[in-house]
Design an enzyme around this catalytic site. Structure first.
Site, short mmCIF file in Angstrom:
data_model
loop_
_atom_site.label_atom_id
_atom_site.label_comp_id
_atom_site.label_asym_id
_atom_site.label_seq_id
_atom_site.Cartn_x
_atom_site.Cartn_y
_atom_site.Cartn_z
N GLU A 269 0.84 -1.20 0.00
CA GLU A 269 0.00 0.00 0.00
C GLU A 269 0.88 1.24 0.00
O GLU A 269 1.71 1.43 0.89
CB GLU A 269 -0.92 0.01 1.22
CG GLU A 269 -1.81 1.24 1.30
CD GLU A 269 -2.57 1.49 0.01
OE1 GLU A 269 -2.35 2.56 -0.59
OE2 GLU A 269 -3.36 0.62 -0.41
N ASP B 68 -0.33 4.44 0.03
CA ASP B 68 -0.95 5.58 0.70
C ASP B 68 -1.41 5.16 2.09
O ASP B 68 -0.62 5.09 3.02
CB ASP B 68 -2.11 6.11 -0.16
CG ASP B 68 -2.70 7.40 0.36
OD1 ASP B 68 -2.09 8.01 1.25
OD2 ASP B 68 -3.77 7.79 -0.12
N GLY C 213 -25.26 11.05 -11.50
CA GLY C 213 -25.22 9.63 -11.14
C GLY C 213 -25.19 9.49 -9.64
O GLY C 213 -25.66 10.35 -8.89
N TYR C 214 -24.61 8.37 -9.16
CA TYR C 214 -24.62 8.10 -7.73
C TYR C 214 -23.93 9.18 -6.91
O TYR C 214 -24.45 9.63 -5.89
CB TYR C 214 -23.90 6.77 -7.46
CG TYR C 214 -24.57 5.57 -8.05
CD1 TYR C 214 -25.62 4.96 -7.39
CD2 TYR C 214 -24.15 5.05 -9.27
CE1 TYR C 214 -26.23 3.84 -7.92
CE2 TYR C 214 -24.76 3.95 -9.81
CZ TYR C 214 -25.80 3.34 -9.14
OH TYR C 214 -26.41 2.26 -9.68
N GLU D 255 -26.05 17.80 -16.46
CA GLU D 255 -26.04 16.42 -16.95
C GLU D 255 -25.91 16.40 -18.46
O GLU D 255 -26.66 17.06 -19.16
CB GLU D 255 -27.32 15.70 -16.51
CG GLU D 255 -27.52 14.32 -17.08
CD GLU D 255 -26.37 13.38 -16.75
OE1 GLU D 255 -25.77 12.83 -17.71
OE2 GLU D 255 -26.05 13.21 -15.55
N GLY E 230 -17.38 10.80 -12.76
CA GLY E 230 -16.97 9.41 -12.84
C GLY E 230 -15.59 9.16 -12.26
O GLY E 230 -15.01 10.01 -11.59
N MET F 53 -17.57 -1.38 -11.20
CA MET F 53 -16.83 -0.50 -10.30
C MET F 53 -17.59 -0.27 -8.99
O MET F 53 -18.14 0.80 -8.72
CB MET F 53 -16.48 0.79 -11.02
CG MET F 53 -15.64 0.50 -12.26
SD MET F 53 -15.12 1.96 -13.16
CE MET F 53 -13.70 2.48 -12.18
N ALA G 156 -17.07 -1.42 -4.70
CA ALA G 156 -16.08 -1.93 -3.76
C ALA G 156 -16.35 -3.38 -3.41
O ALA G 156 -15.43 -4.20 -3.33
CB ALA G 156 -16.06 -1.08 -2.48
N HIS H 214 -43.49 -10.37 10.22
CA HIS H 214 -44.48 -9.30 10.13
C HIS H 214 -44.53 -8.55 11.46
O HIS H 214 -44.50 -9.16 12.53
CB HIS H 214 -45.87 -9.88 9.84
CG HIS H 214 -46.96 -8.85 9.87
ND1 HIS H 214 -47.15 -7.96 8.84
CD2 HIS H 214 -47.88 -8.56 10.82
CE1 HIS H 214 -48.17 -7.17 9.13
NE2 HIS H 214 -48.63 -7.52 10.33
#
Length: 571
Positions: free
Chosen positions: A112, A114, A263-264, A284, A357, A409, A411, A539
């Protein structure tokens, strides 16, 4: 992320962008956002295989174990190894692979450059969920109508910006610490530095200004993720023109912010900013907001998440130039028509968030040392995440998972891909069915989905010659939703009436992100509607929305005799 969640770390390795498409899957193009979570195995069949020569070709099923040793021209593989598995990148995908590798008895190291946790933990889904938790509470407290309906009286709600920012940062720190401790406790070696492939089964790593270390492994997994993409003409200053990385620090709450992309990432941040008092303008490029969502779900979501809030929008336009605020002047955004490229408008706002993106983080990996060339920055892989070289041959013992390969894409997709790779290197062939992987957008209410949208299902049906059935249920008939005074919502099932196969499920409503997993697991396990109809739900719970959904589907009599379900496509 969608949820805002990624896997990348560090400085951008690539200047390439991917295209947005369905939030539920990415068959021809990857999507623009990722989410945390899944470590569940899913089943599928091969979309790719290779011939006896090792060259990759498309196939409906089956595979060969043979691979080409084309990379050996760059150096001979070592005869003994430091590790059974080395993973480059300690995001969610790398972490999931490392834990599963240890469970399988592999001596494992993770490199890693970072911080452990990657973008998902440090600059993505984890801190974003903290901000969205705050926005959800604020939105509820600010809704006088909602409170009165419950018989509650609340004085004016307020917030401390720094306190909110600290909540997000503290959560990221806690999760990052948990991930680090879990790997150390299980014996995973954490090697600090930027990892580079120097030859077959060889990796170097090290910090700038220090000598490099070279380690060897029987197998190598690339899990370097992605970074925010910033189009040309947009100047990011980190203060008034920002990416999601900056926005999650919440250093300010502007009165008026433009969000480029709906988007998200854009949707979730619009939820946060409007709850904290900002006005939002969406920009958009496509002709409608929320591209990629099932159109019916998107239409309802726009009516609830956008129209009643302090949000306006421009569709069918590109932001060709964005200049940060300076010298007392506002942020200036120049818009052109997406089709004609003619100037359309100029906006002056307090801030702009670039939510266009993600770009794969793959430059500098040393792929040229094993004869691999990226495609738009993505590492080419087959359906088993095995890396493909420039000649179409499989590179022995080299895999790539997560955002860096662009298949899906998210996680948790990266984590599932990593687990699938570990299964393969420990002797159990495994192909992940990406159509069974769920996705979610953590707005208020939430949006979730798995499998195909209705247009995608109808296109597939036309090509393959089967009928498509659609069933819907409303949250307005659910006791638990009504008790919460949260009856706005819809669940939608797309299926095959001839055999009961579930093609897709889309949910908009209270806790949709939690509800989707019954459907995703059904797709993963090949469970048919005629069988899941008999599942018992407590329920009163929100899960009864799905209970009613499956029961409302009309499966033909022939399917009730447990006829075969067509095999899902592994993408």
């Amino acid at each position: 992320m969608h949820s805002i969640c990624f896997q990348a770390t560090g400085v951008p390795r690539s200047n390439y962008i991917f295209d947005s498409c369905s939030p539920a899957l990415a068959i021809s193009k990857p999507i623009n956002l990722r989410f945390c979570g899944l470590r569940k195995e899913a089943f599928g069949f091969s979309g790719l295989t290779h011939s006896s020569s090792g060259r990759v070709r498309f196939s409906s099923r089956g595979h060969s174990k043979k691979v080409s040793a084309s990379a050996e021209s760059n150096g001979s593989p070592p005869k003994s190894f430091d590790y059974d598995l080395i993973i480059i990148g300690a995001g969610v995908g790398g972490h999931g692979a490392a834990l599963h590798a240890v469970e399988k008895g592999l001596k494992t190291a993770i490199i890693e450059g970072d911080v452990v946790g990657g973008t998902c933990v440090n600059r993505g889904c984890v801190p974003s969920k903290a901000l969205l938790a705050v926005s959800g509470k604020m939105r509820e407290l600010q809704s006088e109508h909602h409170m009165k309906a419950l018989g509650l009286q609340v004085s004016a709600a307020g917030y401390d910006r720094q306190g909110v920012a600290d909540h997000a940062n503290n959560l990221a720190s806690k999760i990052r610490s948990n991930l680090t401790n879990s790997m150390k406790a299980l014996g995973v070696d954490i090697l600090t530095g930027v990892g580079t492939i120097v030859g077959p089964q060889k990796v170097k790593y090290g910090k700038v200004g220090f000598p490099d270390n070279i380690v060897t492994a029987k197998n190598i997994i690339i899990a370097t993720g992605s970074v925010p993409f910033v189009p040309k003409g947009i100047e990011v200053d980190g203060k008034t023109v920002i990416t999601s990385d900056h926005a999650l620090k919440l250093e300010s709450v502007p009165d008026w912010i433009a969000i480029v992309g709906s988007g998200y990432i854009g949707l979730e941040f619009s939820d946060v900013y409007t709850a904290l008092g900002s006005e939002v303008t969406f920009i958009e490029a496509l002709d409608q907001l929320m591209p990629g969502f099932d159109p019916e779900i998107g239409k309802l979501a726009q009516r609830v998440l956008i129209n009643p809030r302090k949000i306006d929008y421009h569709t069918g336009v590109f932001a060709t130039k964005i200049t940060p605020a300076k010298d007392g002047k506002p942020v200036i955004i120049e818009l052109i028509d997406a089709k004609t490229k003619e100037p359309k408008d100029t906006l002056e706002v307090d801030a702009a968030l670039i939510a266009t993106g993600r770009a794969p983080f793959t430059n500098g990996l040393g792929l040229e040392n094993v004869n691999v060339v990226t495609q738009r920055g993505f590492v080419p892989v087959d359906e088993r995440m095995r890396v493909i070289d420039t000649n179409g041959n499989l590179v022995p013992h080299l895999y790539c998972i997560g955002d860096a390969n662009g298949k899906m894409m998210l996680a948790h997709a990266a984590s599932a891909q990593g687990i699938s790779v570990v299964e393969q290197v420990t002797g159990r062939d495994h192909v992940l069915n990406h159509l069974s992987i769920p996705a979610a957008c953590f707005t208020h209410p939430e949006i979730s989905m798995v499998g195909l949208t209705e247009p995608q299902a109808r296109e597939k049906a036309q090509k393959e010659g089967f009928e498509v059935g659609v069933a819907k249920t409303s949250f307005k008939a659910n006791t638990k939703a009504l008790a919460e005074n949260e009856g706005e919502g819809l669940a939608k099932l797309i299926y095959r009436p001839d055999n009961g196969e579930i093609l897709g499920v889309h949910i908009f409503g209270l806790h949709a992100a939690d509800l989707i997993h019954e459907a995703s697991n059904a797709i993963a396990l090949g469970t048919r509607i005629q069988d899941i109809k008999f599942a018992v739900h407590a329920h009163p719970t929100l899960s009864e929305v799905l209970d009613e959904l499956f029961k409302s589907a009309k499966v033909k009599a022939a399917a009730l005799s447990h006829g075969p379900v067509s095999e899902p496509v592994a993408v």
